[in-house]
Design a protein around this motif. Structure first.
Motif, PDB file in Angstrom:
ATOM      1  N   GLY A 176      66.346  61.473  35.248  1.00 35.35           N
ATOM      2  CA  GLY A 176      65.534  61.469  36.292  1.00 35.35           C
ATOM      3  C   GLY A 176      64.229  61.459  35.689  1.00 35.35           C
ATOM      4  N   LEU A 177      63.880  62.091  34.479  1.00 35.75           N
ATOM      5  CA  LEU A 177      62.424  61.724  33.581  1.00 35.75           C
ATOM      6  C   LEU A 177      62.054  60.434  33.518  1.00 35.75           C
ATOM      7  CD1 LEU A 177      59.960  63.214  32.578  1.00 35.75           C
ATOM      8  CD2 LEU A 177      61.237  63.473  30.476  1.00 35.75           C
ATOM      9  N   VAL A 178      63.247  59.641  33.009  1.00 34.38           N
ATOM     10  CA  VAL A 178      62.895  58.303  32.413  1.00 34.38           C
ATOM     11  C   VAL A 178      62.510  57.541  33.837  1.00 34.38           C
ATOM     12  CG1 VAL A 178      64.177  56.106  31.783  1.00 34.38           C
ATOM     13  CG2 VAL A 178      64.477  58.357  30.566  1.00 34.38           C
ATOM     14  N   LEU A 179      63.475  57.622  34.817  1.00 39.84           N
ATOM     15  CA  LEU A 179      62.920  56.843  35.888  1.00 39.84           C
ATOM     16  C   LEU A 179      61.682  57.190  36.701  1.00 39.84           C
ATOM     17  CD1 LEU A 179      66.630  56.883  37.970  1.00 39.84           C
ATOM     18  CD2 LEU A 179      65.391  55.034  36.525  1.00 39.84           C
ATOM     19  N   ALA A 180      61.544  58.607  36.809  1.00 40.21           N
ATOM     20  CA  ALA A 180      59.962  58.846  37.233  1.00 40.21           C
ATOM     21  C   ALA A 180      58.984  58.485  36.351  1.00 40.21           C
ATOM     22  CB  ALA A 180      60.051  60.544  37.261  1.00 40.21           C
ATOM     23  N   ALA A 181      59.111  58.413  34.919  1.00 46.23           N
ATOM     24  CA  ALA A 181      58.195  58.027  34.044  1.00 46.23           C
ATOM     25  C   ALA A 181      57.829  56.468  34.132  1.00 46.23           C
ATOM     26  CB  ALA A 181      58.719  58.403  32.739  1.00 46.23           C
ATOM     27  N   ALA A 182      58.957  55.675  34.464  1.00 43.58           N
ATOM     28  CA  ALA A 182      58.478  54.377  34.869  1.00 43.58           C
ATOM     29  C   ALA A 182      57.999  54.115  35.920  1.00 43.58           C
ATOM     30  CB  ALA A 182      59.882  53.548  34.688  1.00 43.58           C
ATOM     31  N   VAL A 183      58.230  54.994  37.046  1.00 49.43           N
ATOM     32  CA  VAL A 183      57.451  54.616  38.383  1.00 49.43           C
ATOM     33  C   VAL A 183      55.797  55.034  37.979  1.00 49.43           C
ATOM     34  CG1 VAL A 183      57.129  55.536  40.603  1.00 49.43           C
ATOM     35  CG2 VAL A 183      59.379  55.015  39.552  1.00 49.43           C
ATOM     36  N   ALA A 184      55.818  56.168  37.368  1.00 54.34           N
ATOM     37  CA  ALA A 184      54.243  56.699  37.200  1.00 54.34           C
ATOM     38  C   ALA A 184      53.740  55.535  36.213  1.00 54.34           C
ATOM     39  CB  ALA A 184      54.438  57.982  36.379  1.00 54.34           C
ATOM     40  N   GLY A 185      54.434  54.892  35.396  1.00 55.46           N
ATOM     41  CA  GLY A 185      53.870  53.766  34.473  1.00 55.46           C
ATOM     42  C   GLY A 185      53.220  52.636  35.048  1.00 55.46           C
ATOM     43  N   LEU A 186      53.913  52.311  36.145  1.00 57.43           N
ATOM     44  CA  LEU A 186      53.509  51.289  37.176  1.00 57.43           C
ATOM     45  C   LEU A 186      51.893  51.680  37.525  1.00 57.43           C
ATOM     46  CD1 LEU A 186      56.564  50.082  39.261  1.00 57.43           C
ATOM     47  CD2 LEU A 186      54.955  48.703  37.490  1.00 57.43           C
TER      48      LEU A 186
ATOM     49  N   LEU B 169      49.837  54.043  36.255  1.00 56.96           N
ATOM     50  CA  LEU B 169      48.889  54.778  35.142  1.00 56.96           C
ATOM     51  C   LEU B 169      48.235  53.496  34.311  1.00 56.96           C
ATOM     52  CD1 LEU B 169      50.495  58.082  34.535  1.00 56.96           C
ATOM     53  CD2 LEU B 169      48.574  57.593  36.120  1.00 56.96           C
ATOM     54  N   GLY B 170      49.408  52.507  34.327  1.00 54.69           N
ATOM     55  CA  GLY B 170      48.832  51.350  33.415  1.00 54.69           C
ATOM     56  C   GLY B 170      49.817  50.999  32.368  1.00 54.69           C
ATOM     57  N   ASP B 171      49.800  49.887  31.914  1.00 54.86           N
ATOM     58  CA  ASP B 171      50.672  49.208  30.950  1.00 54.86           C
ATOM     59  C   ASP B 171      51.115  50.243  29.684  1.00 54.86           C
ATOM     60  OD1 ASP B 171      50.503  46.984  32.344  1.00 54.86           O
ATOM     61  OD2 ASP B 171      49.109  45.677  30.922  1.00 54.86           O
ATOM     62  N   ALA B 172      50.019  50.804  28.968  1.00 53.89           N
ATOM     63  CA  ALA B 172      50.434  51.740  28.046  1.00 53.89           C
ATOM     64  C   ALA B 172      51.469  53.059  28.535  1.00 53.89           C
ATOM     65  CB  ALA B 172      49.149  52.564  27.360  1.00 53.89           C
ATOM     66  N   TRP B 173      51.168  53.423  29.654  1.00 54.51           N
ATOM     67  CA  TRP B 173      52.212  54.581  29.921  1.00 54.51           C
ATOM     68  C   TRP B 173      53.408  53.930  30.312  1.00 54.51           C
ATOM     69  CZ3 TRP B 173      51.409  59.701  30.201  1.00 54.51           C
ATOM     70  CH2 TRP B 173      49.924  60.301  29.963  1.00 54.51           C
ATOM     71  N   LEU B 174      53.405  52.686  30.976  1.00 54.13           N
ATOM     72  CA  LEU B 174      54.807  52.173  31.444  1.00 54.13           C
ATOM     73  C   LEU B 174      55.498  51.838  29.957  1.00 54.13           C
ATOM     74  CD1 LEU B 174      56.598  50.939  33.418  1.00 54.13           C
ATOM     75  CD2 LEU B 174      55.327  48.606  33.163  1.00 54.13           C
ATOM     76  N   TRP B 175      54.796  51.378  29.262  1.00 54.01           N
ATOM     77  CA  TRP B 175      55.514  51.126  27.723  1.00 54.01           C
ATOM     78  C   TRP B 175      56.000  52.147  27.018  1.00 54.01           C
ATOM     79  CZ3 TRP B 175      56.879  47.007  24.970  1.00 54.01           C
ATOM     80  CH2 TRP B 175      57.409  46.978  23.613  1.00 54.01           C
ATOM     81  N   VAL B 176      55.498  53.352  27.058  1.00 56.04           N
ATOM     82  CA  VAL B 176      55.834  54.539  26.623  1.00 56.04           C
ATOM     83  C   VAL B 176      57.124  54.951  27.336  1.00 56.04           C
ATOM     84  CG1 VAL B 176      55.414  57.101  25.982  1.00 56.04           C
ATOM     85  CG2 VAL B 176      53.839  55.304  25.412  1.00 56.04           C
TER      86      VAL B 176
ATOM     87  N   PRO C 113      55.294  54.363  20.936  1.00 56.11           N
ATOM     88  CA  PRO C 113      53.761  54.379  21.085  1.00 56.11           C
ATOM     89  C   PRO C 113      53.331  52.810  21.499  1.00 56.11           C
ATOM     90  CG  PRO C 113      54.140  55.516  19.007  1.00 56.11           C
ATOM     91  CD  PRO C 113      55.609  55.082  19.490  1.00 56.11           C
ATOM     92  N   PRO C 114      52.274  52.807  22.181  1.00 57.97           N
ATOM     93  CA  PRO C 114      52.057  51.305  22.612  1.00 57.97           C
ATOM     94  C   PRO C 114      51.540  50.328  21.764  1.00 57.97           C
ATOM     95  CG  PRO C 114      50.541  53.001  23.569  1.00 57.97           C
ATOM     96  CD  PRO C 114      51.352  53.584  22.860  1.00 57.97           C
ATOM     97  N   THR C 115      51.333  50.937  20.492  1.00 60.25           N
ATOM     98  CA  THR C 115      50.802  49.850  19.423  1.00 60.25           C
ATOM     99  C   THR C 115      51.695  48.586  19.333  1.00 60.25           C
ATOM    100  OG1 THR C 115      50.093  51.879  18.073  1.00 60.25           O
ATOM    101  CG2 THR C 115      50.024  49.957  17.001  1.00 60.25           C
ATOM    102  N   TYR C 116      52.814  48.642  19.209  1.00 58.92           N
ATOM    103  CA  TYR C 116      53.637  47.662  19.105  1.00 58.92           C
ATOM    104  C   TYR C 116      53.403  46.834  20.140  1.00 58.92           C
ATOM    105  CZ  TYR C 116      57.996  44.584  18.910  1.00 58.92           C
ATOM    106  OH  TYR C 116      58.743  43.615  18.757  1.00 58.92           O
ATOM    107  N   ALA C 117      53.505  47.022  21.564  1.00 62.10           N
ATOM    108  CA  ALA C 117      53.237  46.343  22.586  1.00 62.10           C
ATOM    109  C   ALA C 117      51.944  45.346  22.385  1.00 62.10           C
ATOM    110  CB  ALA C 117      53.213  46.908  23.850  1.00 62.10           C
ATOM    111  N   TRP C 118      50.723  46.351  22.253  1.00 61.04           N
ATOM    112  CA  TRP C 118      49.573  45.639  22.021  1.00 61.04           C
ATOM    113  C   TRP C 118      49.484  44.387  20.786  1.00 61.04           C
ATOM    114  CZ3 TRP C 118      49.217  46.754  26.367  1.00 61.04           C
ATOM    115  CH2 TRP C 118      48.980  47.955  26.916  1.00 61.04           C
TER     116      TRP C 118
END
Length: 591
Positions: free
Chosen positions: A16-26, A28-35, A41-46
């Motif tokens: 449930g935490l994984v699914l809720a965090a993915a929705v929250a990432g949408l 809160l922004g790209d960095a949150w969605l990646w994490v 950490p979002p360093t790799y994505a950037w």
């Protein structure tokens, strides 16, 4: 053993935490969605998406969140009850440690030196493989021996990585060795699944997860090893492959869960089997579907920072199928901090189309109009023939045939050109032989070249002496700048090369001023026992042949006499004579 209710609570909470965090990432922004989805950490994505995620990457992250949640639900199932002997208990604990490493522990361990990570994995899997041999009932000595051999190859690959991290001699290097070690790891997985089937303790679902983990290797090895597409392709591909990689963790966790000899799980019903097959097929096909882009979506094979673009092969060194990629590298290149020819928002196909239009452009103004239409950050620069040759060799080659050469052909042509230029130069003082001497063409820069040097290349103050000689070059009409161990000799006419003869004598030779426009004698010192003229390197100025050491008496002071003349055709000729002499006077012998 922890109660089933505890495992159920953990499963529901984490999934449930994984699914809720993915929705929250949408939100809160790209960095949150990646994490939330990648658990890192979002360093790799950037690094791969500095301008933010595009739509395809966001969709891939959301799909990956669903896939990871489903696979995490399978990973966190409660261990099967039943007695375990000492070896089986140790194997279960180590397998769960491997699961924990893959899910969580990899990040804190990654903060340590890479050698620590490599050593940890080698130790962990050495213990697991040994226990596999002891715990699994292979029911065949040949199969057990084959398993031992494959495990040895797998561990050899890990040991090779550890040696590499420690900067020690590796077990083997090169693509063939790496591929062999990688295939050995795949074979180890296959033979372990075969052993599980013969053992009888593990369910068909666990065996299916094992075979599916082999399937992920079948995707990763050709994409990453042969084509380099996972690391250099679209970020969405890496996201999906990371999600699919959890299938291997599902298999490891299921192997640990079903270790007890008693209470073997009953086979699933036909309906449940069909559901599992559908899920397995979906996970296997999902990354391939992610690679299929709609036609309007930019397809970026090469960007300005792709590793494959650091090579700059000549046109003649490439196969026809490789030339488009070479142009794409150059079109997106940002070498030297300059803006690229085309923006990354254009697809490969669009850039190639604009490039072919540039080939057909009649002049720079038409090229500027094409680049402006394409959204180029530097339309006024146009496009150079050495870039366009990869797209339209028949057009560029008509006016610049040298651009069609291979590296070997270019080197041969350059050597022939230098030899031809050297052959035109003759010794202007043939009857007087020096102790050492040489005659060659000296190649200058087309614009702004001060001249050539006679210098001590091993003098510690050489750079400072060169700067001082340049400052003094134009103080006298003879255009000779003197500074310690360096003499800079300028050219009279506006030429791009001149004929140069150097000679060294043990005593001062006759002055011989007849036939020369100017003759000047200056002092020079050799602090290391060397005085010479720079030889031409690739794409550089210098003499077209090796120049001798003119400091024939070793360290000390010398006199350097420069003869200069220009013939009726405007060709400039220089004769440089060097001999020992303590005088520090500057003599103008002619005019």
């Amino acid at each position: 053993m922890l109660p089933d209710s505890f495992w159920r609570f953990i499963r529901i909470g984490l999934v449930g935490l994984v699914l809720a965090a993915a929705v929250a990432g949408l939100v809160l922004g790209d960095a949150w969605l990646w994490v939330a989805v990648e658990w890192s950490p979002p360093t790799y994505a950037w690094f791969y998406a500095r301008g933010g995620f595009d739509t395809l990457t966001v969709v891939a992250l959301l799909v990956a969140a669903l896939v990871k949640a489903a696979l995490l639900w399978l990973i966190l199932r409660a261990p099967a009850p039943g007695p375990l002997d000492r070896r089986a208990k140790a194997l279960r604990r180590l397998l769960y440690l491997a699961v924990a490493y893959a899910l969580v522990l990899w990040y804190p361990i990654a903060l340590l030196p890479d050698a620590v990570d490599a050593a940890f994995q080698l130790a962990l899997w050495t213990a697991i493989d040994v226990l596999y041999l002891l715990v699994i009932r292979w029911r065949s000595r040949a199969l057990c021996a084959a398993a031992g051999a494959m495990f040895a190859v797998e561990l050899a690959g890990m040991a090779n990585e550890l040696l590499d991290e420690l900067d020690l001699p590796e077990l083997g290097s090169g693509g063939i060795v790496d591929l062999g070690l990688m295939l050995g790891a795949v074979a180890a997985t296959i033979i372990t699944v075969v052993g599980q089937r013969r053992d009888g303790r593990w369910s068909r679902g666990t065996q299916a997860a094992g075979w599916l983990s082999v399937g992920t290797y079948a995707l990763v090895i050709p994409l990453n090893f042969f084509f380099g597409r996972i690391s250099s392709g679209h970020l969405a591909m890496g996201v999906m492959m990371d999600a699919v990689g959890l299938v291997s963790i599902v298999w490891i966790a299921a192997t640990a869960r079903e270790l007890p000899a008693e209470g073997r799980p009953a086979d699933l019903s036909p309906a449940r089997r069909r559901m599992i097959r559908i899920a397995v097929a979906a996970v296997a096909v999902l990354p391939i579907i992610a690679l299929i882009h709609p036609e309007q979506t930019p397809h970026l094979t090469y960007t300005g920072w792709s590793m494959d673009c650091y090579r700059r092969p000549s046109f003649g060194d490439l196969k026809p199928a490789e030339r488009d990629a070479a142009f794409l590298c150059r079109a997106r290149s940002t070498d030297g901090g300059v803006p690229p020819m085309f923006p990354d928002s254009l697809s490969d196909q669009q850039i190639l189309a604009y490039g072919r239009a540039l080939c057909r452009a009649k002049d720079r103004d038409e090229q500027k109009a094409i680049l402006t239409r394409a959204g180029s950050p530097r339309p006024a620069w146009g496009a150079d023939p050495w870039d366009l040759v990869y797209l339209c060799p028949e057009i560029v080659g008509a006016t610049h045939p040298e651009l069609l050469r291979s590296t070997a052909e270019a080197e041969a042509a350059n050597a022939a050109y230098i030899a031809e230029k050297n052959a035109k130069c003759r010794d202007p003082w043939p009857r007087t032989k020096g102790v050492v001497q040489a005659t060659a063409n000296y190649f200058l820069f087309a614009d702004g070249d001060h001249g050539y040097m006679v210098h001590d290349p091993q003098d510690e103050a050489a750079e400072e002496a060169v700067e001082q000689a340049i400052d003094k070059l134009y103080d006298d009409s003879a255009r000779i700048g003197v500074a310690g161990s360096t003499v800079l000799i300028g050219h009279i006419e506006d030429v791009i090369d001149l004929c140069l003869t150097v000679k060294a004598f043990r005593t001062a030779p006759p002055q011989r001023t007849a036939g020369w426009d100017q003759v000047t004698e200056v002092p020079i010192v050799s602090r290391s026992g060397r005085l010479t003229v720079p030889e031409k390197g690739e794409g550089e100025v210098g003499a077209g042949a090796p120049m001798p050491n003119l400091a024939i008496a070793g360290k000390g002071r010398y006199r350097l006499r420069v003869h200069v003349r220009v013939d009726d055709a405007g060709e400039e000729q220089h004769l440089v004579v060097v001999f020992p002499g303590a005088s520090r006077k500057r003599l103008k012998l002619k005019p």
